[in-house]
Scaffold this motif. Sequence first.
Motif, short mmCIF file in Angstrom:
data_model
loop_
_atom_site.label_atom_id
_atom_site.label_comp_id
_atom_site.label_asym_id
_atom_site.label_seq_id
_atom_site.Cartn_x
_atom_site.Cartn_y
_atom_site.Cartn_z
N UNK A 183 46.23 44.78 35.07
CA UNK A 183 47.15 44.65 33.94
C UNK A 183 47.68 43.23 33.76
N UNK A 184 47.17 42.30 34.55
CA UNK A 184 47.66 40.92 34.50
C UNK A 184 46.53 40.00 34.04
N UNK A 185 46.85 39.02 33.18
CA UNK A 185 45.82 38.09 32.73
C UNK A 185 45.17 37.36 33.91
N UNK A 186 43.85 37.20 33.83
CA UNK A 186 43.05 36.58 34.90
C UNK A 186 43.59 35.21 35.32
N UNK A 187 44.12 34.42 34.38
CA UNK A 187 44.58 33.07 34.70
C UNK A 187 45.78 33.06 35.66
N UNK B 28 47.68 32.28 41.12
CA UNK B 28 48.92 31.51 41.21
C UNK B 28 49.75 31.98 42.40
N UNK B 29 50.49 31.07 43.00
CA UNK B 29 51.37 31.45 44.11
C UNK B 29 52.41 32.50 43.70
N UNK B 30 52.89 32.42 42.47
CA UNK B 30 53.89 33.39 42.01
C UNK B 30 53.32 34.81 41.97
N UNK B 31 52.10 34.95 41.48
CA UNK B 31 51.46 36.27 41.41
C UNK B 31 51.29 36.85 42.81
#
Length: 186
Positions: A109-113, A117-120
Amino acid sequence: MNYLKSFLPWIGFAIVSTQADWRWSGLVGLVLAGGLLATSRRQGRGWDSLVIELSALIFFAVLTVFSFSVPDSPLRDYVGALSDLWLAVTAWGSIGLRRPFTLGIAKTTTPRELWQTPAFRRVNLVITTVWAASFTVAGVAGSFLLGYAPHATVALIVLKVLGFAVPVAFTIRYVTLVRARAQKAA
């Protein structure tokens, strides 16, 4: 809410275990886990998003074989707590392997870009840690409750429900908070 489907075998198992012999509840969990895993793979879901389903298949396969082989085992009285502890081991293990089980689910459900990322990764580490802690508390508390008050059915049901409801509520709230913060920062 995609992750709730992952727990259907565990929920079905918990419901059946209050009504039927542990052998049948294990078999129900196994059938649900196998069906969910097969359906999810046919729909193209990757293995990284199926950690809980795969864990369920293994747990319920072992439980089913064991319960039919040794139906009078004293473990039958603790199988609810054991299922929570198995989920705790699954969640903590995924953290230990640096692949929190929620990562694969979140990727659906999250965009691939955002995936690298560290936040993801941090958000999923936090969410998986809350799930792991909740399963641990439910499993340990359930074991003690079963050992000292085995007929406290209402308390056991409340404990089982809280073991899922708390991390579900946290996940929903935390993801909403993180998204709001990201939009505010953008």
